[in-house]
Write an enzyme that holds these catalytic residues in place. Structure first.
Site, PDB file in Angstrom:
ATOM      1  N   LYS A 191       0.830  -1.208   0.000  1.00  0.00           N
ATOM      2  CA  LYS A 191       0.000   0.000   0.000  1.00  0.00           C
ATOM      3  C   LYS A 191       0.867   1.261   0.000  1.00  0.00           C
ATOM      4  O   LYS A 191       0.575   2.225  -0.701  1.00  0.00           O
ATOM      5  CB  LYS A 191      -0.941  -0.026   1.222  1.00  0.00           C
ATOM      6  CG  LYS A 191      -1.996  -1.120   1.120  1.00  0.00           C
ATOM      7  CD  LYS A 191      -2.796  -1.364   2.397  1.00  0.00           C
ATOM      8  CE  LYS A 191      -3.694  -2.595   2.187  1.00  0.00           C
ATOM      9  NZ  LYS A 191      -4.548  -2.921   3.333  1.00  0.00           N
ATOM     10  N   GLN A 195      -4.888  -1.434   9.495  1.00  0.00           N
ATOM     11  CA  GLN A 195      -4.723  -2.781   8.934  1.00  0.00           C
ATOM     12  C   GLN A 195      -5.284  -3.824   9.905  1.00  0.00           C
ATOM     13  O   GLN A 195      -5.007  -3.790  11.103  1.00  0.00           O
ATOM     14  CB  GLN A 195      -3.225  -3.039   8.662  1.00  0.00           C
ATOM     15  CG  GLN A 195      -2.943  -4.324   7.913  1.00  0.00           C
ATOM     16  CD  GLN A 195      -3.506  -4.331   6.496  1.00  0.00           C
ATOM     17  OE1 GLN A 195      -3.596  -3.296   5.838  1.00  0.00           O
ATOM     18  NE2 GLN A 195      -3.887  -5.503   6.009  1.00  0.00           N
ATOM     19  N   ASP A 233     -11.209   2.374   3.329  1.00  0.00           N
ATOM     20  CA  ASP A 233     -11.476   0.933   3.285  1.00  0.00           C
ATOM     21  C   ASP A 233     -12.964   0.645   3.064  1.00  0.00           C
ATOM     22  O   ASP A 233     -13.334  -0.475   2.701  1.00  0.00           O
ATOM     23  CB  ASP A 233     -11.090   0.299   4.634  1.00  0.00           C
ATOM     24  CG  ASP A 233      -9.789  -0.476   4.593  1.00  0.00           C
ATOM     25  OD1 ASP A 233      -9.432  -0.986   3.511  1.00  0.00           O
ATOM     26  OD2 ASP A 233      -9.144  -0.578   5.649  1.00  0.00           O
TER      27      ASP A 233
END
Ligand code: GUN
Length: 281
Positions: A53, A97, A120
């Site tokens: 990422k 995460q 997200d």
């Protein structure tokens, strides 16, 4: 039968180039998209995902920051970090995460992220907006799958799509997106009886199970499109999907490989969501 290999890696690279152009323009307007990735502890798979990422952000021109926090951090401390990032105008996207250590309530953490920075698409506001078909950040893996259908001109309307797996990250949102695109969707999961009976009728299979090579040729109707979301490590430490590719691929119309299929698309869509958040600043 010849099949089409869906090149997620190649499409993701193309999307990053397209996004770079958009970011260059935004920077000219004085807006540099900013993404903060929070990694708690050092889960090995998470380390690798987070690295991807950050690397993709640099390529696209997104100003990214990795915040590493110790596994022992308290939930209160983590929530305070998120609240501060919510208030920081240079931060467009916040990604925590997953998985988090057991002593931290992941739902509470997600619910603390400002929905406008939830790149997200995991907060209840974005999930709820997705359910009712309103503007939302779409979770990156399902968004990436829909983008592959679009770019490969795979029309899902009227098709029978069987989704295996009911996670919040993949199974539930992809089933909604497929319905919105006029597919007929069947949801299957670990307690489904006679899974074969469903998959053998599927025009499209989305395998998001997390079990190495569980989908063999018996499960497939000839000419189906198969999307493999599984990222499993086999006994030799190699990345393998949920689909037994070598025997399934020749039966399909089109199929994604693992690696180089859905995985790179997830990261590309995270970049796209971050650029979108910056544009909405
Ligand atoms: N862990 C596995 N996949 C994901 C993802 O898409 N987002 C976050 N935040 N954590 C993950």
């Amino acid at each position: 039968m010849s099949y089409q290999l869906i090149d997620g890696k190649g499409i993701a690279a193309k999307i990053r180039l397209e996004l770079k152009e958009e970011v260059d323009y935004l920077i000219q307007q004085g807006i540099t998209p900013g993404l903060v990735v929070i990694l708690v502890g050092n889960h090995p798979a998470s380390e690798s995902y987070v690295k991807g990422k950050i690397k993709a952000s640099a390529e696209v021109g997104i100003d990214s920051q990795l915040i590493r926090l110790p596994a022992e951090i308290t939930e209160t401390e983590l929530l305070a970090r998120i609240v501060a990032l919510n208030e920081d105008p240079s931060v467009d996207g916040i990604l925590v995460q997953l998985p988090l250590p057991d002593h931290i309530d992941a739902d509470r953490v997600i619910q603390t992220i400002d929905p406008k920075k939830d790149v997200d698409g995991f907060t209840p506001i974005n999930m709820g907006n997705l359910v009712i078909g309103q503007e939302a950040f779409i979770p990156c893996t399902p968004a990436g799958i829909m983008e592959l259908f679009k770019r490969y001109e795979i029309d899902v309307a009227g098709k029978h799509a069987v989704v295996i797996g009911r996670s919040n990250i993949v199974g539930k949102p992809i089933s909604l997106l497929l319905q919105q695109a006029n597919a007929t969707v069947t949801m299957c999961h670990s307690r489904t009886r006679d899974l074969l009976k469903f998959t053998q009728q599927a025009d499209i299979i989305i395998a998001a199970v997390g079990r190495e090579h569980m989908l063999t040729s018996d499960y497939i109707k000839p000419g189906a499109v198969v999307i493999d979301v599984g990222i499993n490590r086999n006994a030799e430490g190699k990345l393998v999907g949920d689909v037994k590719f070598d025997e399934v691929a020749p039966l399909t119309k089109a199929i994604t490989p693992v690696p180089k299929g859905v995985g790179p698309m997830t990261i590309a869509m995270l970049m796209a969501n971050t650029v979108l958040a910056a544009k909405r600043r």
